[in-house]
Design a protein around this motif. Structure first.
Motif, mmCIF file in Angstrom:
data_model
loop_
_atom_site.group_PDB
_atom_site.id
_atom_site.type_symbol
_atom_site.label_atom_id
_atom_site.label_comp_id
_atom_site.label_asym_id
_atom_site.label_seq_id
_atom_site.Cartn_x
_atom_site.Cartn_y
_atom_site.Cartn_z
ATOM 1 N N GLU A 1 0.639 -1.265 0.061
ATOM 2 C CA GLU A 1 -0.147 0.119 -0.036
ATOM 3 C C GLU A 1 0.732 1.206 -0.082
ATOM 4 O O GLU A 1 0.435 2.253 -0.841
ATOM 5 C CB GLU A 1 -1.074 -0.008 1.102
ATOM 6 N N ARG A 2 1.916 1.009 0.663
ATOM 7 C CA ARG A 2 2.653 2.285 0.905
ATOM 8 C C ARG A 2 3.704 2.778 -0.440
ATOM 9 O O ARG A 2 3.477 3.917 -0.874
ATOM 10 C CB ARG A 2 3.908 2.135 1.874
ATOM 11 N N TYR A 3 3.729 1.778 -1.312
ATOM 12 C CA TYR A 3 4.496 1.870 -2.476
ATOM 13 C C TYR A 3 3.247 2.633 -3.316
ATOM 14 O O TYR A 3 3.777 3.618 -3.980
ATOM 15 C CB TYR A 3 4.732 0.498 -3.197
ATOM 16 N N TRP A 4 2.055 2.072 -3.492
ATOM 17 C CA TRP A 4 1.214 2.727 -4.430
ATOM 18 C C TRP A 4 0.793 4.384 -4.022
ATOM 19 O O TRP A 4 0.563 5.040 -4.772
ATOM 20 C CB TRP A 4 0.072 1.763 -4.602
ATOM 21 N N ALA A 5 0.829 4.479 -2.651
ATOM 22 C CA ALA A 5 0.460 5.705 -2.195
ATOM 23 C C ALA A 5 1.602 6.741 -2.547
ATOM 24 O O ALA A 5 1.216 7.794 -3.156
ATOM 25 C CB ALA A 5 0.526 5.676 -0.491
#
Length: 96
Positions: free
Chosen positions: A54-58
């Motif tokens: 999720e952090r990557y996409w954020a």
């Protein structure tokens, strides 16, 4: 966009990450996510979207793919976020 329950939960987590990391509203986070994947079918539970955190996409969505430093304590003061979608774009689906 069509999305599986697992993917919807994942997209919700991306929005949470964007709100906490960048101090943007949930409405803006959702609009950015909608703009990122509009017109795509995310209903397959093996979607490539789920192969990153999720952090990557954020970060990828917020900074338009330009993430100079992935370290948690990185100085982001000079980073320029991608502009949010226009308010009349149809991507703003959550009330502000």
């Amino acid at each position: 966009m069509p999305a599986s329950p697992e993917t919807l939960e994942f997209l919700d987590g991306i929005a949470d990450e964007m709100v906490s990391e960048f101090g943007i509203s949930r409405a803006e986070a959702v609009a950015r996510i909608n703009a990122q994947w509009h017109g795509q079918d995310l209903s397959d539970e093996d979607s490539l979207v789920l192969h990153e955190e999720e952090r990557y996409w954020a970060f990828m969505i917020h900074f338009g793919g330009n993430v100079p430093d992935w370290r948690p304590g990185a100085d982001r003061s000079s980073w320029v976020p991608k502009p949010p979608p226009a308010e009349d774009s149809g991507f703003w689906t959550v009330p502000a």
